[in-house]
Design an enzyme around this catalytic site. Structure first.
Site, PDB file in Angstrom:
ATOM      1  N   HIS A 133      -9.314  -6.312  -7.258  1.00  0.00           N
ATOM      2  CA  HIS A 133      -9.874  -7.264  -6.305  1.00  0.00           C
ATOM      3  C   HIS A 133     -11.299  -7.708  -6.621  1.00  0.00           C
ATOM      4  CE1 HIS A 133      -6.225  -6.708  -4.055  1.00  0.00           C
ATOM      5  NE2 HIS A 133      -6.634  -7.483  -3.077  1.00  0.00           N
ATOM      6  N   HIS A 158      -4.311 -16.136  -3.858  1.00  0.00           N
ATOM      7  CA  HIS A 158      -4.919 -14.804  -3.818  1.00  0.00           C
ATOM      8  C   HIS A 158      -4.167 -13.806  -4.710  1.00  0.00           C
ATOM      9  CE1 HIS A 158      -6.912 -11.207  -2.362  1.00  0.00           C
ATOM     10  NE2 HIS A 158      -5.724 -10.690  -2.118  1.00  0.00           N
ATOM     11  N   ASN A 172      -8.124  -1.906  -3.298  1.00  0.00           N
ATOM     12  CA  ASN A 172      -8.850  -3.035  -3.888  1.00  0.00           C
ATOM     13  C   ASN A 172      -8.697  -3.108  -5.403  1.00  0.00           C
ATOM     14  OD1 ASN A 172      -9.761  -3.732  -1.357  1.00  0.00           O
ATOM     15  ND2 ASN A 172     -11.619  -2.497  -1.523  1.00  0.00           N
ATOM     16  N   ARG A 224     -10.699  -8.331  26.274  1.00  0.00           N
ATOM     17  CA  ARG A 224     -11.233  -7.105  25.638  1.00  0.00           C
ATOM     18  C   ARG A 224     -10.180  -6.318  24.870  1.00  0.00           C
ATOM     19  NH1 ARG A 224     -13.953  -7.077  30.497  1.00  0.00           N
ATOM     20  NH2 ARG A 224     -16.086  -7.814  30.209  1.00  0.00           N
ATOM     21  N   LYS A 249       0.941   2.333   1.712  1.00  0.00           N
ATOM     22  CA  LYS A 249      -0.202   1.814   2.479  1.00  0.00           C
ATOM     23  C   LYS A 249      -0.424   2.666   3.721  1.00  0.00           C
ATOM     24  CE  LYS A 249      -2.936  -1.865   4.132  1.00  0.00           C
ATOM     25  NZ  LYS A 249      -3.310  -3.285   4.108  1.00  0.00           N
ATOM     26  N   ARG A 279      -9.347   4.291   1.051  1.00  0.00           N
ATOM     27  CA  ARG A 279      -8.672   3.016   1.295  1.00  0.00           C
ATOM     28  C   ARG A 279      -9.117   1.966   0.284  1.00  0.00           C
ATOM     29  NH1 ARG A 279      -7.225   0.150   7.179  1.00  0.00           N
ATOM     30  NH2 ARG A 279      -6.332  -1.732   6.284  1.00  0.00           N
ATOM     31  N   HIS A 311     -11.355 -11.450  -6.816  1.00  0.00           N
ATOM     32  CA  HIS A 311     -12.118 -12.265  -5.862  1.00  0.00           C
ATOM     33  C   HIS A 311     -13.080 -13.194  -6.588  1.00  0.00           C
ATOM     34  CE1 HIS A 311     -11.484  -9.380  -2.211  1.00  0.00           C
ATOM     35  NE2 HIS A 311     -10.586 -10.331  -2.252  1.00  0.00           N
ATOM     36  N   GLU A 342       0.637  -7.934  -5.131  1.00  0.00           N
ATOM     37  CA  GLU A 342       0.176  -6.876  -4.216  1.00  0.00           C
ATOM     38  C   GLU A 342       1.217  -5.756  -4.126  1.00  0.00           C
ATOM     39  OE1 GLU A 342      -2.842  -6.875  -3.051  1.00  0.00           O
ATOM     40  OE2 GLU A 342      -3.484  -8.909  -2.542  1.00  0.00           O
ATOM     41  N   LYS A 351      -6.415  -4.343   9.842  1.00  0.00           N
ATOM     42  CA  LYS A 351      -7.589  -5.185   9.556  1.00  0.00           C
ATOM     43  C   LYS A 351      -7.277  -6.607   9.999  1.00  0.00           C
ATOM     44  CE  LYS A 351      -9.785  -3.189   5.457  1.00  0.00           C
ATOM     45  NZ  LYS A 351     -10.152  -3.545   4.063  1.00  0.00           N
ATOM     46  N   GLU A 366     -11.717   2.561   6.036  1.00  0.00           N
ATOM     47  CA  GLU A 366     -12.207   2.332   4.672  1.00  0.00           C
ATOM     48  C   GLU A 366     -13.612   2.873   4.435  1.00  0.00           C
ATOM     49  OE1 GLU A 366     -11.006  -1.379   2.836  1.00  0.00           O
ATOM     50  OE2 GLU A 366     -12.623  -1.213   1.378  1.00  0.00           O
TER      51      GLU A 366
HETATM   52  N1  LIG Z   1      -5.601  -7.875   6.956  1.00  0.00           N
HETATM   53  C1  LIG Z   1      -5.399  -7.438   5.744  1.00  0.00           C
HETATM   54  O1  LIG Z   1      -5.360  -6.227   5.501  1.00  0.00           O
HETATM   55  C2  LIG Z   1      -5.154  -8.421   4.656  1.00  0.00           C
HETATM   56  C3  LIG Z   1      -4.701  -7.980   3.416  1.00  0.00           C
HETATM   57  C4  LIG Z   1      -4.439  -8.927   2.429  1.00  0.00           C
HETATM   58  C5  LIG Z   1      -4.599 -10.271   2.700  1.00  0.00           C
HETATM   59  N2  LIG Z   1      -5.054 -10.672   3.926  1.00  0.00           N
HETATM   60  C6  LIG Z   1      -5.212 -12.095   4.229  1.00  0.00           C
HETATM   61  O2  LIG Z   1      -3.925 -12.710   4.127  1.00  0.00           O
HETATM   62  C7  LIG Z   1      -4.100 -14.090   3.844  1.00  0.00           C
HETATM   63  C8  LIG Z   1      -3.075 -14.498   2.805  1.00  0.00           C
HETATM   64  O3  LIG Z   1      -1.799 -14.264   3.315  1.00  0.00           O
HETATM   65  P1  LIG Z   1      -0.516 -15.006   2.732  1.00  0.00           P
HETATM   66  O4  LIG Z   1      -0.525 -14.956   1.269  1.00  0.00           O
HETATM   67  O5  LIG Z   1       0.638 -14.460   3.473  1.00  0.00           O
HETATM   68  O6  LIG Z   1      -0.814 -16.542   3.092  1.00  0.00           O
HETATM   69  P2  LIG Z   1      -0.363 -17.520   4.276  1.00  0.00           P
HETATM   70  O7  LIG Z   1      -0.253 -16.845   5.560  1.00  0.00           O
HETATM   71  O8  LIG Z   1      -1.266 -18.689   4.173  1.00  0.00           O
HETATM   72  O9  LIG Z   1       1.093 -17.975   3.803  1.00  0.00           O
HETATM   73  C9  LIG Z   1       1.243 -18.663   2.578  1.00  0.00           C
HETATM   74  C10 LIG Z   1       1.975 -19.999   2.769  1.00  0.00           C
HETATM   75  O10 LIG Z   1       3.358 -19.750   2.981  1.00  0.00           O
HETATM   76  C11 LIG Z   1       3.793 -20.371   4.184  1.00  0.00           C
HETATM   77  N3  LIG Z   1       4.833 -19.509   4.725  1.00  0.00           N
HETATM   78  C12 LIG Z   1       4.658 -18.293   5.285  1.00  0.00           C
HETATM   79  N4  LIG Z   1       5.842 -17.707   5.512  1.00  0.00           N
HETATM   80  C13 LIG Z   1       6.785 -18.584   5.117  1.00  0.00           C
HETATM   81  C14 LIG Z   1       8.206 -18.538   5.089  1.00  0.00           C
HETATM   82  N5  LIG Z   1       8.890 -17.436   5.445  1.00  0.00           N
HETATM   83  N6  LIG Z   1       8.871 -19.617   4.626  1.00  0.00           N
HETATM   84  C15 LIG Z   1       8.182 -20.711   4.190  1.00  0.00           C
HETATM   85  N7  LIG Z   1       6.850 -20.798   4.167  1.00  0.00           N
HETATM   86  C16 LIG Z   1       6.152 -19.743   4.629  1.00  0.00           C
HETATM   87  C17 LIG Z   1       2.572 -20.513   5.023  1.00  0.00           C
HETATM   88  O11 LIG Z   1       2.693 -21.541   5.963  1.00  0.00           O
HETATM   89  C18 LIG Z   1       1.521 -20.806   3.964  1.00  0.00           C
HETATM   90  O12 LIG Z   1       1.571 -22.171   3.623  1.00  0.00           O
HETATM   91  C19 LIG Z   1      -5.536 -14.269   3.420  1.00  0.00           C
HETATM   92  O13 LIG Z   1      -6.238 -14.917   4.442  1.00  0.00           O
HETATM   93  C20 LIG Z   1      -6.052 -12.846   3.243  1.00  0.00           C
HETATM   94  O14 LIG Z   1      -7.425 -12.736   3.528  1.00  0.00           O
HETATM   95  C21 LIG Z   1      -5.323  -9.766   4.893  1.00  0.00           C
HETATM   96 ZN   LIG Z   2      -5.294  -8.627  -1.882  1.00  0.00          ZN
END
Ligand SMILES: NC(=O)c1ccc[n+]([C@@H]2O[C@H](COP(=O)([O-])OP(=O)(O)OC[C@H]3O[C@@H](n4cnc5c(N)ncnc54)[C@H](O)[C@@H]3O)[C@@H](O)[C@H]2O)c1
Ligand SMILES: [Zn+2]
Length: 377
Positions: free
Chosen positions: A255, A273, A252, A129, A234, A248, A259, A193, A151, A244
Site C-alpha cells: 500500500h 485502487h 497494508n 450518536r 482479516k 493490523r 498509494h 486484495e 473502518k 491498528e
Molecule cells: N474501510 C476499509 O477498511 C477499506 C478497505 C479497503 C478499501 N476501502 C475503500 O473502498 C473503496 C473502494 O471500494 P470498491 O473497489 O468496492 O469501489 P466502489 O464501491 O466504488 O465500487 C466500484 C465500482 O463498481 C460498481 N459496483 C459495485 N458493485 C457492483 C456490482 N455488484 N455490479 C456492478 N457494479 C458494481 C460501483 O458502482 C463502482 O462504480 C475506496 O474508497 C477505499 O478507500 C475501505
Molecule cells: Zn487496499
C-alpha cells in the site's frame, strides 16, 4: 431474481466482545437479509444506502428480502464513485437517514462496494450518536477487505479516508452471486486484495490461488472459499489489533508504493485502487529481494508472476499515461507513512506468506530502487 441458496453459507465470526458479528458468505444469501435482520434486531426499521450502479441490479432483491421478513425500509441512492465519499454527499446521506425517521434502535444497510460501505458506515457511526449498520458488499474488494473490520471514512481535501470512525457492523452478508454483475476490471482489482492475504501470511492459500484462480473468477464454490479464507484472515488480524496500533498494519502490504502510484495517477480510472496495490505488492517483493536481500529473487518473481497472470499491473510500464518522476513518487511515499527519525515504515517480505513491519527503511534505498524501476520502464 436472487439465485436460490444452493448449500449452507459459510459463517465467519469476528470476535470482538460486545462488538462481535458474523460474516455470512454464500451464493444467494441476500435472500436471507430480512430474516437475519429481524432475528438480530426485532422490529427495527432500516435505510438502505446504495449507489446508482448497484441500485440498478441489486436494490430490488434487497428491498424484497427485507419486506418479505416484515422489515420496513427506505432507500438512499448516491452517485457511484469515490467522489461520493465527500462532505457534501455525507451530509445528504445523514439528512436522508434522519428524514426517514430512523431511531436509535433502527439500522443502516450499506449495499455496495467500499465507497458505500465507508460512507454509509460513517453516517451510521454519527447519526443519533451512532446506530447499527449491516454491510452487504457487492464488490470483491468489499467482500474481502472494506466490509470487515469497522473502518469507515470519507475523504478530505488533504487526502483519502482522513475523516472517519471505527464502527463495527452487526452483520456482513456477502452474497457471492452479486459479483456476477461486477465489471471484470473491478473484479480483477479486488483480486489483488484477495491474493494479498496469501502473500502476507498464508503460503498455502497463495499456492491454491495460483492453481485455482480461474475458478474464483468463474464464480464457482472456489469464489466462496477464497472469500471465506480472506475474511478469516482479516477477522484474526482485526481481533488482535482492532484499532491498528500494531499487526493490523500488515494489511497494508503493497500500500505504500501502491498509494503513491494511485496518487500520481490522480486517483483516476487510469489506475484502480486494487491495480495500484498489485503493482505496489510487486514493488514490495522486488524491493525486499533486490535492495534488502530478505527473500530469494525466485520467490519474489513467483509472487509477481501470479499477479501478472491474472492480468494485474506489476511493472511501472503497465500503468498507462506519462510516468511519474522519482521525486514525485518519493514525496508521495513520505506522505503516506510517517517518517520517524528520517526512516520510512514498509511492510517487507521474507518469503511468500511471511511479511513483517519494518520501521527503519532508509529513504535513500527506496529512491535508488524506484529510480532503477523508472529506468527499466
Ligand atoms: N474501510 C476499509 O477498511 C477499506 C478497505 C479497503 C478499501 N476501502 C475503500 O473502498 C473503496 C473502494 O471500494 P470498491 O473497489 O468496492 O469501489 P466502489 O464501491 O466504488 O465500487 C466500484 C465500482 O463498481 C460498481 N459496483 C459495485 N458493485 C457492483 C456490482 N455488484 N455490479 C456492478 N457494479 C458494481 C460501483 O458502482 C463502482 O462504480 C475506496 O474508497 C477505499 O478507500 C475501505
Ligand atoms: Zn487496499
Amino acid at each position: 431474481m436472487t439465485a436460490p441458496v444452493r448449500s449452507d453459507p459459510t459463517v465467519v465470526n469476528v470476535a470482538l466482545g460486545a462488538r462481535s458479528y458474523d460474516i455470512v458468505i454464500g451464493r444467494g444469501v441476500l435472500a436471507s437479509l430480512g430474516v437475519r435482520i429481524a432475528a438480530l434486531r426485532p422490529s427495527a426499521k432500516a435505510v438502505i444506502v446504495t449507489d446508482d450502479n448497484v441500485a440498478r441490479y441489486h436494490l430490488e432483491p434487497a428491498a424484497a428480502a427485507l419486506s418479505e421478513a416484515g422489515v420496513a425500509a427506505s432507500r438512499v441512492i448516491v452517485p457511484a464513485g469515490e467522489a461520493s465519499k465527500s462532505y457534501r454527499v455525507f451530509e445528504q446521506v445523514c439528512e436522508a437517514i434522519i428524514a426517514s425517521r430512523i431511531e436509535r434502535d433502527d439500522l443502516v444497510i450499506a449495499l455496495g462496494g467500499g465507497v458505500i460501505g465507508d460512507l454509509a458506515g460513517f453516517a451510521a457511526s454519527v447519526v443519533r450518536r451512532g446506530i447499527d449498520y449491516v454491510q452487504v458488499p457487492t464488490t470483491l474488494l468489499a467482500d474481502v477487505d472494506s466490509s470487515v473490520g469497522g473502518k469507515t471514512a470519507i475523504d478530505s481535501a488533504h487526502g483519502k479516508n482522513l475523516v472517519g470512525a471505527f464502527h463495527q457492523p452487526i452483520l456482513v452478508l456477502a452474497d457471492t452471486a452479486l459479483l456476477d454483475t461486477l465489471p471484470e476490471r473491478e473484479f480483477r482489482a479486488g483480486y489483488a486484495e484477495l491474493v494479498k492475504y496469501g502473500l502476507l501470511g498464508d503460503a498455502a492459500f497463495f499456492a491454491w490461488l495460483e492453481a485455482d484462480w480461474r475458478d474464483v473468477f468463474g464464480g464457482a464454490a472456489a469464489r466462496e472459499h477464497a472469500i471465506a479464507v480472506a475474511c478469516r484472515a482479516k477477522a484474526a488480524i482485526v481481533q488482535r489489533d482492532e484499532r491498528e496500533t500494531g499487526d493490523r498494519a500488515l494489511l497494508n502490504l503493497g500500500h505504500t508504493f501502491g498509494h503513491a502510484l494511485e496518487a500520481a495517477c490522480g486517483f483516476s480510472d487510469r489506475l484502480l485502487h486494487g491495480e495500484a496495490i498489485a503493482a505496489g505488492m510487486a514493488l514490495a517483493f522486488e524491493f525486499s529481494a533486490r535492495r534488502q536481500g530478505l527473500i530469494a529473487m525466485a520467490d519474489a518473481r513467483r509472487a509477481i508472476r501470479h499477479l501478472a497472470d491474472v492480468g494485474l499491473p506489476t511493472r511501472l510500464r503497465d500503468i498507462p499515461g506519462p510516468p511519474p518522476s522519482v521525486d514525485q513518487l518519493m514525496d508521495l511515499v513520505a506522505q503516506d507513512k510517517k517518517v520517524r527519525r528520517g526512516m520510512l515504515t514498509f511492510i517487507l517480505v521474507r518469503g511468500i506468506g511471511a511479511t513483517f513491519i519494518e520501521k527503519g527503511v532508509d529513504p535513500r534505498e527506496v529512491r535508488t530502487f524506484l529510480s532503477e524501476k523508472l529506468v527499466e520502464r
